[in-house]
Design a protein around this motif. Structure first.
Motif, PDB file in Angstrom:
ATOM      1  N   LEU A  27       8.928   1.511   2.697  1.00 10.88           N
ATOM      2  CA  LEU A  27       8.460   0.506   1.736  1.00 10.88           C
ATOM      3  C   LEU A  27       7.950  -0.731   2.463  1.00 10.88           C
ATOM      4  CD1 LEU A  27      11.090   0.451  -1.160  1.00 10.88           C
ATOM      5  CD2 LEU A  27       8.647   0.967  -1.298  1.00 10.88           C
ATOM      6  N   GLU A  28       8.743  -1.145   3.449  1.00  9.22           N
ATOM      7  CA  GLU A  28       8.429  -2.364   4.164  1.00  9.22           C
ATOM      8  C   GLU A  28       7.078  -2.250   4.878  1.00  9.22           C
ATOM      9  OE1 GLU A  28      11.673  -3.316   6.688  1.00  9.22           O
ATOM     10  OE2 GLU A  28      11.158  -5.426   6.822  1.00  9.22           O
ATOM     11  N   HIS A  32       3.450  -4.136   4.118  1.00  7.70           N
ATOM     12  CA  HIS A  32       2.778  -4.849   5.189  1.00  7.70           C
ATOM     13  C   HIS A  32       1.314  -4.410   5.288  1.00  7.70           C
ATOM     14  CE1 HIS A  32       3.250  -6.930   9.238  1.00  7.70           C
ATOM     15  NE2 HIS A  32       1.961  -6.572   9.177  1.00  7.70           N
ATOM     16  N   GLN A  34      -0.499  -3.020   3.077  1.00  6.08           N
ATOM     17  CA  GLN A  34      -1.262  -3.405   1.893  1.00  6.08           C
ATOM     18  C   GLN A  34      -1.724  -4.866   2.004  1.00  6.08           C
ATOM     19  OE1 GLN A  34       0.904  -2.020  -1.345  1.00  6.08           O
ATOM     20  NE2 GLN A  34      -0.911  -1.541  -2.563  1.00  6.08           N
ATOM     21  N   LEU A  35      -0.797  -5.721   2.420  1.00  8.62           N
ATOM     22  CA  LEU A  35      -1.140  -7.137   2.574  1.00  8.62           C
ATOM     23  C   LEU A  35      -2.245  -7.314   3.611  1.00  8.62           C
ATOM     24  CD1 LEU A  35       2.427  -8.705   2.467  1.00  8.62           C
ATOM     25  CD2 LEU A  35       0.582  -9.166   0.860  1.00  8.62           C
ATOM     26  N   LEU A  36      -2.143  -6.518   4.674  1.00  7.49           N
ATOM     27  CA  LEU A  36      -3.118  -6.617   5.743  1.00  7.49           C
ATOM     28  C   LEU A  36      -4.492  -6.162   5.238  1.00  7.49           C
ATOM     29  CD1 LEU A  36      -2.569  -7.623   8.562  1.00  7.49           C
ATOM     30  CD2 LEU A  36      -2.329  -5.281   9.337  1.00  7.49           C
ATOM     31  N   GLU A  38      -5.547  -6.232   2.173  1.00  7.81           N
ATOM     32  CA  GLU A  38      -6.078  -7.254   1.278  1.00  7.81           C
ATOM     33  C   GLU A  38      -6.717  -8.385   2.072  1.00  7.81           C
ATOM     34  OE1 GLU A  38      -2.889  -8.379  -1.300  1.00  7.81           O
ATOM     35  OE2 GLU A  38      -2.814  -6.363  -2.156  1.00  7.81           O
ATOM     36  N   ARG A  39      -6.062  -8.712   3.193  1.00  5.61           N
ATOM     37  CA  ARG A  39      -6.585  -9.785   4.021  1.00  5.61           C
ATOM     38  C   ARG A  39      -7.969  -9.440   4.561  1.00  5.61           C
ATOM     39  NH1 ARG A  39      -4.963 -13.996   7.882  1.00  5.61           N
ATOM     40  NH2 ARG A  39      -5.621 -12.930   9.759  1.00  5.61           N
ATOM     41  N   ARG A  43     -11.892 -10.932   3.831  1.00  8.95           N
ATOM     42  CA  ARG A  43     -12.881 -11.318   4.827  1.00  8.95           C
ATOM     43  C   ARG A  43     -14.196 -10.601   4.624  1.00  8.95           C
ATOM     44  NH1 ARG A  43      -9.588 -11.195  10.508  1.00  8.95           N
ATOM     45  NH2 ARG A  43      -8.150 -12.912  10.041  1.00  8.95           N
ATOM     46  N   GLN A  57      -4.710  -2.337  13.274  1.00 13.58           N
ATOM     47  CA  GLN A  57      -3.968  -3.517  13.727  1.00 13.58           C
ATOM     48  C   GLN A  57      -2.466  -3.289  13.689  1.00 13.58           C
ATOM     49  OE1 GLN A  57      -5.634  -7.143  12.624  1.00 13.58           O
ATOM     50  NE2 GLN A  57      -3.830  -8.356  13.105  1.00 13.58           N
ATOM     51  N   PHE A  58      -2.052  -2.442  12.745  1.00 14.85           N
ATOM     52  CA  PHE A  58      -0.612  -2.221  12.602  1.00 14.85           C
ATOM     53  C   PHE A  58      -0.063  -1.288  13.687  1.00 14.85           C
ATOM     54  CE2 PHE A  58       3.289  -0.550  10.788  1.00 14.85           C
ATOM     55  CZ  PHE A  58       3.875  -1.712  10.326  1.00 14.85           C
ATOM     56  N   GLY A  59      -0.875  -0.326  14.080  1.00 16.36           N
ATOM     57  CA  GLY A  59      -0.392   0.633  15.088  1.00 16.36           C
ATOM     58  C   GLY A  59       0.055   1.927  14.426  1.00 16.36           C
ATOM     59  N   LEU A  64       6.180   4.614  15.137  1.00 18.28           N
ATOM     60  CA  LEU A  64       7.040   3.468  14.867  1.00 18.28           C
ATOM     61  C   LEU A  64       8.286   3.911  14.096  1.00 18.28           C
ATOM     62  CD1 LEU A  64       7.270   0.386  15.065  1.00 18.28           C
ATOM     63  CD2 LEU A  64       6.255   0.261  12.788  1.00 18.28           C
ATOM     64  N   SER A  67      10.631   5.761  16.409  1.00 20.44           N
ATOM     65  CA  SER A  67      11.391   4.932  17.359  1.00 20.44           C
ATOM     66  C   SER A  67      12.384   4.056  16.602  1.00 20.44           C
ATOM     67  CB  SER A  67      10.434   4.080  18.207  1.00 20.44           C
ATOM     68  OG  SER A  67      10.051   2.921  17.488  1.00 20.44           O
TER      69      SER A  67
END
Lengths: 889, 114
Positions: A27-28, A32, A34-36, A38-39, A43, A57-59, A64, A67
């Motif tokens: 979820l987290e 994240h 989704q917000l990115l 939107e950003r 632009r 950008q998130f990777g 992730l 790990s």
């Protein structure tokens, strides 16, 4: 530090609730992303491009999450199961390797777990006393530091004062060892027991399981015992665990009263040492106590040194302080009373004293079994290493695919762990069998072995040792895998069963180490074997074969004594097959050393109590010396007429004459008990020396009395037979019962059995060490064979080239043979050094052999080099057959 | 390989996050990433996902704590805040950093002797 702890705790917590944590993390990251997105859209990117930009950008989310998951938990559970399954599958695929490796480890783990179980059961299980570490034994020592001829107890007057005045003790109690018989119509039963002072049970903290303990009403009965406590084991063994026993009256030999049983003690209560009685034949400090009786010091004999004393130190009081305090008290008492002069108490921790015997034998054995375990680990490590070489390709591919070094390390360790667990499981089975065997063969060798029960402990030791072994055996292969360079391996395409020079060196040093350890074991076994041979060669001074002994006791009244023994001898001597029959107090090697202070003609009268001569006294009927083959040197043997009506006589041995009448005759001289005013005892004969106390000790001075005069209560019936002495046992027992059915007949043994029992701890150590060293040798020989075989396999190309350019088969053979010889000789040399160091722990078991006996070292080393070279034979032959054409392929 | 380099970076990221939370109060991961982006003026580019690895590590050490709340646009988000221990740690690390960077700075500024 605390942060590290926090992490550990939260990682352990992370093992649970995995799903929720995963979902939350999902979820987290999603939010994240989704917000990115939107950003990026703000632009000016379109939705699709914005999404990909955000992802970039998130990777990598999967990586992730992976790990994240791994660092959340202590270890990755799903991965672990996968690894276990994979390892198990790999092991199953090569059953030969797996079985050999597991069995190898089983031998090591089994032997060590077995010895550990003994140690746990015998040394680490505390006695049932409260806070046993506080308990201190207070034996007496000479104040001038000289060794005492024989141990001495304490007078009641002294210990009673100590218990009043010694501040560093919570209390002091006294006890006496006693031996008697429970009288029964169908054969009486011996009882070892203790007379105990008022404070004894309170001080030791013992409880009854049935009935009550002693209270004040039980004491102060003026020598007549009215009440007794019986031991749990005796209750079960002799009284069938009779629940109604409390309140019943029993008859006990030599007691004028018939006491009432007031209670049954908790199980497992054994004796406290009574050094003064240690040489009684019936004394066994490691036995469970059969009976306790209350005893008060008799006001008339307050100065008799007949008590053994135990004290409990106060919380926080050091033994040194207790020692100083008691020494000061004893010194003051000695200055006031001449009889007390010359002795001082010497504190000994009960636990230390108790474990002395067992520690002496078990610790060296533990060391030996640890060597076997190390050798086994060496073999398993070599096996794993060779297997790792065969699987280099696989490892390289796995590294290339991204398993990670740690992952590979885990994989290798998982495999060795599975092997070790398999080995451990079979090892535990081995250990259980071994301990069962020990209980049968080592009853006389290891004290208190009868109390040993196999619990979960052995399983625990097995598993613990298996994990230890897994790490030991896995370490080298794991390091190898860890440092593997995948590029090199992948370039060298094709699986191979060979090893580079580095691996071969590593393996050789492992094998050399094994050889060294094995040699140390072999030297230990060799020393003990030589000891046993030496003992067998010792002239005992009496014959051992065809002699039957049993302890026979007339338990009725004093008046019955003479008639019973005379009649019994007559009837036993009349049994067909019996050559001689005699009664004797002091049969060799039965621990019979009844020491009595004696005054000898020509010796200065002792000025102090501690200067008195105390000698083991013995008594026998006339045929005894003839029966035992003890030669008469001077004077005469005992006669049937040397009885209560005739003047007192004695026979001494050579050692006695040599010590007290050097260069003169002993015959005709006199001995006295107590005052010289009495008529005394005339020495009428002298016999040859015999090692009657201990086969490994020089003969000691002895005095024999005619049994008809000494009228000893405990004694052995000794019978010499024409054939196997065991065949006459039923007839002898029948004959004795026909004289008196209540007579106690116990401990039926041949003299050879008695001899074996007296050597039991040495024999046990020898057998075990021999067994261990054989196992170790076998494992090491397999190791040598493996290393040389691997070397030949790895050097095929080299050998082929050598033979192509002209080396003869013999040259090639010599080449490999030299490699084997170097390996073995190196190991043997290192082993000799090791053996010189460790063989010292065996010192107390050795006899007639020094721990660094050159003979043993030489023999063992030569033997091992020989056998080791045999192990090289097959690979050497193989090397000789290498085809020169192989070089061209 | 590059193990040492990334380790330094990891520690640095941890410290930056701690400082961010200390300065700005409770934030979600996205907010933290924005703040670091803003402050570092694009000198430091990172995969924003690694912020979460850092956050987990900090949380396991007890230096930050987290709870679920609503974000600016009313989405559910996990908000992280610094703990008392975290503040202590930050002081320690800041001092360390300043000392070491001071030393390194001095060394790097050294003029060749004439």
């Amino acid at each position: 530090m605390t942060a590290g702890l926090y992490r550990l705790i939260s990682r352990i917590r992370g093992l649970f609730g995995r799903k929720e944590a995963d979902a939350e993390f999902g979820l987290e990251t999603e939010a994240h992303l989704q917000l990115l997105t939107e950003r990026f859209m703000q632009r000016g990117l379109n939705e699709r491009d914005a999404y990909f930009a955000a992802r970039r950008q998130f990777g990598n989310t999967t990586l992730l999450r992976q790990s994240h998951r791994e660092s959340r938990m202590l270890f990755s559970f799903p991965n672990l199961i996968q690894e276990l399954r994979y390892s198990a599958r790999m092991l199953f695929k090569s059953p030969g390797f797996s079985v050999i490796a597991a069995l190898t480890l089983a031998l090591g783990i089994g032997s060590t777990a077995a010895v550990f179980s003994l140690i746990q059961g015998v040394l680490l299980t505390p006695p049932p006393y409260q806070e046993p570490r506080q308990l201190m034994l207070l034996p007496s020592a000479r104040t001038d530091g000289k060794k005492m001829d024989s141990p001495r107890g304490w007078p009641a007057q002294q210990w009673m004062e100590w218990s009043e005045k010694a501040r560093s003790f919570q209390g002091i109690a006294a006890y006496q060892w006693t031996f008697n018989f429970l009288i029964r119509n169908d054969g009486s039963q011996s009882m070892q027991g203790m007379f105990v002072s008022r404070d004894y049970f309170r001080l030791l903290g013992l409880k009854t399981v049935l009935g009550r303990g002693f209270d004040d009403s039980d004491f102060g009965q003026g020598g007549h015992v009215k009440s007794i406590l019986i031991g749990y084991e005796f209750w079960q063994r002799a009284l069938g665990g009779d629940k109604e026993i409390v309140g019943k009256t029993v008859r006990i030999s030599r007691w004028d009263s018939s006491p009432v049983v007031i209670g049954v003690m908790e199980p497992g209560v054994r004796f406290l040492p009574s050094p003064g009685n240690a040489k009684e034949p019936n004394y066994d400090v490691n036995a469970t106590v059969d009976v306790w009786a209350p005893a008060d010091p008799d006001p008339k004999t307050l100065k008799n040194p007949g008590w053994d004393v135990v004290g409990r130190l106060r919380e926080g009081a050091s033994p040194q302080r207790g020692q100083q305090e008691l020494a000061a008290l004893a010194a003051r008492e000695a200055s006031a009373e001449k009889d007390f002069e010359g002795f001082s108490p010497k504190l000994e921790s009960l636990m230390d004293e108790m474990n002395q015997g067992a520690r002496r034998i078990l610790l060296p054995l533990l060391g030996a079994s640890a060597l076997v375990l190390l050798i086994a680990c060496g073999n398993a490590a070599a096996l794993l290493l060779v297997r790792g070489l065969q699987r280099q390709q696989e490892y390289a591919v796995r590294i290339a695919m991204g398993i990670g070094r740690m992952g590979l390390l885990r994989q290798v360790f998982t495999e060795s762990l599975i092997l070790a667990i398999l080995g451990g499981a079979s090892g535990v089975v081995l250990a259980i069998l071994a301990v069962r065997l020990f209980k049968v063969i080592a009853a006389h060798a290891v004290p208190r072995l009868d109390g040993l029960t196999l619990g979960w402990g052995v399983l625990g030791w097995g598993v613990g040792l298996a994990i230890f072994a897994a790490f030991l055996a896995g370490a080298i292969p794991a390091l190898r895998a860890y440092r593997l360079n995948p590029m090199d391996v992948l370039k060298d395409a094709g699986p191979k069963g060979t090893a580079g020079i580095g691996e071969r060196r590593l393996l050789s040093s492992v094998t050399m180490l094994q050889t060294a350890l094995t040699l140390a074991l072999l030297v230990g076994a060799g020393l003990l074997i030589r000891t046993m041979v030496k003992i067998a060669q010792v002239p005992s001074g009496y014959s051992m074969s065809r002699i039957l002994t049993m302890s026979v006791t007339e338990v009725q009244s004093r008046d019955q004594w003479m008639p019973f023994h005379r009649q019994a001898l007559e009837r036993v001597a009349a049994i067909p097959g019996v050559q001689y029959a005699a009664f004797a107090w002091g049969v060799p090697l039965t621990g019979n050393n009844w020491p009595v202070a004696i005054d000898i003609e020509g010796q200065p009268p002792p000025s102090r109590e501690s200067d008195k001569i105390a000698l083991p006294l013995r008594a026998a009927t006339p045929d005894y010396f003839k029966l035992m083959g003890m030669e008469l040197i001077d004077g005469r043997e005992f006669r049937e007429t040397d009885d209560g009506k005739a003047p007192d006589v004695a026979i001494v041995n050579e050692a006695f004459t040599r010590r007290f009448f050097p260069n003169r005759n002993a015959v005709g001289r006199k001995l006295w008990f107590g005052s010289r005013d009495k008529p005394g005892i005339q020495i009428v004969g002298e016999i040859a020396n015999g090692r009657t106390d201990d086969l490994t000790q020089e003969p000691i001075p002895e005095v024999y009395f005619p049994l008809w005069q000494a009228q000893a209560f405990s004694k052995h019936l000794v019978v010499r037979t024409a054939a196997d002495p065991r065949t006459v046992v039923p007839a002898v027992e029948r004959a004795l019962k026909s004289v008196d059915p209540t007579a106690a007949i116990e401990g039926v043994k041949t003299l050879e059995q008695i001899r074996d029992d007296s050597l039991a701890s040495r024999t046990f150590a020898m057998h075990l060490l021999t067994g261990f060293s054989l196992v170790g040798s076998l494992l090491t020989l397999v190791g040598i064979y493996g290393v040389i075989s691997l070397s030949v396999a790895s050097r095929r190309r080299e050998l082929a080239i050598r033979s192509a350019v002209g080396a003869q088969q013999d040259d090639i053979r010599r080449l490999i043979f030299t490699e084997g010889f170097r390996l073995i000789a190196g190991g043997v040399l290192a082993g000799i050094v090791l053996a010189v160091i460790v063989s010292r722990v065996l010192r107390s078991f050795l006899f007639g052999v020094q721990p660094d006996d050159p003979m043993t070292f030489l023999l063992v080393a030569a033997m091992f080099v020989g056998v080791g070279l045999l192990a090289c034979w097959a690979p050497v032959r193989r090397a000789g057959k290498v085809n020169p054409l192989e070089a061209l392929r | 390989m590059c193990a040492e380099k990334s380790e330094v970076l990891q520690g640095t990221l941890d410290m930056m996050i701690l400082k961010t939370l200390h300065a700005l109060g409770p934030l979600h991961g996205f907010g933290i990433a924005r703040r670091i982006e803003q402050v570092s003026e694009d000198v430091l580019t990172l995969n924003e996902g690694t912020v979460y690895t850092s956050l987990l590590r900090l949380q396991q050490q007890g230096w930050i704590e987290s709870e679920w709340g609503a974000s600016e646009n009313n989405r559910r988000a996990r908000f992280y805040s610094i703990t008392r221990q975290g503040r202590k740690q930050l002081t320690v690390e800041t001092e360390n950093w300043e000392r070491i960077s001071g030393v390194i700075g001095r060394v790097l500024r050294m003029e060749p002797e004439k």
